[in-house]
Design an enzyme around this catalytic site. Structure first.
Site, short mmCIF file in Angstrom:
data_model
loop_
_atom_site.label_atom_id
_atom_site.label_comp_id
_atom_site.label_asym_id
_atom_site.label_seq_id
_atom_site.Cartn_x
_atom_site.Cartn_y
_atom_site.Cartn_z
N LEU A 36 0.90 -1.18 0.04
CA LEU A 36 0.09 -0.08 -0.02
C LEU A 36 1.06 1.04 0.05
O LEU A 36 1.66 1.28 0.71
CB LEU A 36 -1.00 -0.12 1.15
CG LEU A 36 -2.03 1.02 1.18
CD1 LEU A 36 -3.11 0.67 0.04
CD2 LEU A 36 -2.80 0.68 2.67
N ASP A 37 0.67 2.22 -0.93
CA ASP A 37 1.52 3.42 -1.06
C ASP A 37 1.77 4.05 0.27
O ASP A 37 0.70 4.09 1.16
CB ASP A 37 0.79 4.36 -2.06
CG ASP A 37 1.04 3.79 -3.45
OD1 ASP A 37 1.65 3.08 -3.91
OD2 ASP A 37 0.52 4.51 -4.38
N PRO A 38 2.85 4.41 0.51
CA PRO A 38 3.34 5.47 1.78
C PRO A 38 2.15 6.26 2.44
O PRO A 38 1.94 6.52 3.37
CB PRO A 38 4.56 5.81 1.56
CG PRO A 38 5.07 5.01 0.54
CD PRO A 38 4.23 4.62 -0.30
N ASN A 39 1.86 7.13 1.09
CA ASN A 39 0.73 8.18 1.34
C ASN A 39 -0.71 7.54 1.57
O ASN A 39 -1.50 8.25 1.80
CB ASN A 39 0.92 9.34 0.44
CG ASN A 39 0.72 9.01 -0.95
OD1 ASN A 39 0.91 7.62 -1.43
ND2 ASN A 39 -0.09 9.77 -1.67
N ALA A 40 -0.74 6.47 1.24
CA ALA A 40 -2.14 5.86 1.38
C ALA A 40 -2.37 5.37 2.92
O ALA A 40 -1.45 4.90 3.70
CB ALA A 40 -2.32 4.74 0.25
#
Length: 295
Positions: A36-40
């Site tokens: 899962l993307d870091p900013n998600a």
């Protein structure tokens, strides 16, 4: 302990960070079913101990996301972490709910999607974001995805923001979807926020924060309540059926890797001994039962 822990990942934390923290808490081998993307934010199933062998059963799961799309601005990464590379005025006519719903509905179904350049897809042994960081152009092949449902949740006309919920197939890039939605609306845009709420049979309602797990690492009752066992997972996947009981003699052969003859349909089965104790998972192919996972 062996099984799956559902973590509600916070923004700014990488999937690798979560894996390392859980590994430290359990002192076991740990993995995940997809980054899962870091900013998600949102649901991140974490595999613990022998649960790491479950990844093969979970890789093709559909996902559901809550998405915030910012219109009028384009970034080089297609999300809020990137550099702004273009800006446009967004006419209020683009913010009408009827138009937005029509555009969103147009994405339902199977389609070809071009992944973003800032992604971990490999071409010629290098990840796409490695090319992007060096300003090297590379041809990105579109991939087939499927949007099962997409629903408008909120419109902020002043901020030029659209919030929607989308259920999609594995391999769907929400950043690309946001850019494509903006384009069909007649403008540009980027993914401002992303929250994953479902991964296959797993729901964020049953997840916990990593801090909560750390605070209860010595609480055995808490850990058992929040750990999905291998047995429980396969009941969730296949229901109460697909069960095989083995006599002591056959069980000994099974545990030693000997294939047993069984005239049942192909598929995965929960294996129990004569005392109704869960042993593990076996698979039947062409009337032969093979050992897969021993609990």
């Amino acid at each position: 302990m062996d099984g799956i822990i559902l973590i509600n990942k916070e923004k700014g934390c990488t999937s690798h960070d979560v894996v390392n923290k859980v590994k430290h808490i359990f002192n076991e081998k740990v993995g995940h079913t997809g980054t899962l993307d870091p900013n998600a934010t949102g649901l991140l199933p974490i595999l613990v101990g022998k649960g790491t062998k479950l990844s093969a059963y979970l890789i093709n799961h559909d996902k559901e996301y809550e998405v915030t799309l910012k219109l009028g601005i384009k970034t080089d990464t297609a999300d809020s972490e990137g550099k702004v590379i273009n800006e446009q005025n967004v006419d209020n006519s683009m913010m009408q709910s009827e138009k937005i719903v029509k555009v969103l509905d147009s994405f339902i179904g199977k389609q070809m999607q071009t992944p973003p350049i800032y992604s971990a897809i490999k071409i010629n042994g290098k990840k796409l974001y490695e090319y992007a960081r060096k300003n090297i152009e590379v041809e990105i092949e579109p991939r087939q995805i499927e949007i099962f449902s997409i629903q408008l949740d909120e419109i902020n006309e002043d901020e030029k923001i659209i919030c929607f919920t989308v259920k999609c197939s594995k391999g769907t890039y929400i950043r690309s979807l946001c850019e494509d939605i903006a384009e069909r609306l007649g403008t540009i845009g980027y993914m401002k926020e992303l929250n994953r709420v479902e991964v296959g049979i797993f729901d964020i309602k049953n997840s916990i924060k990593i801090e909560e797990l750390d605070n209860n690492k010595d609480n055995e009752d808490f850990l058992k309540r929040n750990l999905i066992s291998i047995e429980e997972l396969f009941i969730k996947l296949y229901g109460e059926n697909n069960t095989i009981f083995l006599s002591d003699g056959k069980l000994n052969l099974f545990l030693n890797g000997v294939k047993l003859k069984y005239s049942l349909k192909n598929g995965d089965y929960r294996i129990y001994n004569e005392k109704n104790e869960f042993i593990g998972i076996g698979s039947i192919q062409n009337s032969q039962l093979k050992r897969e996972i021993i609990a």
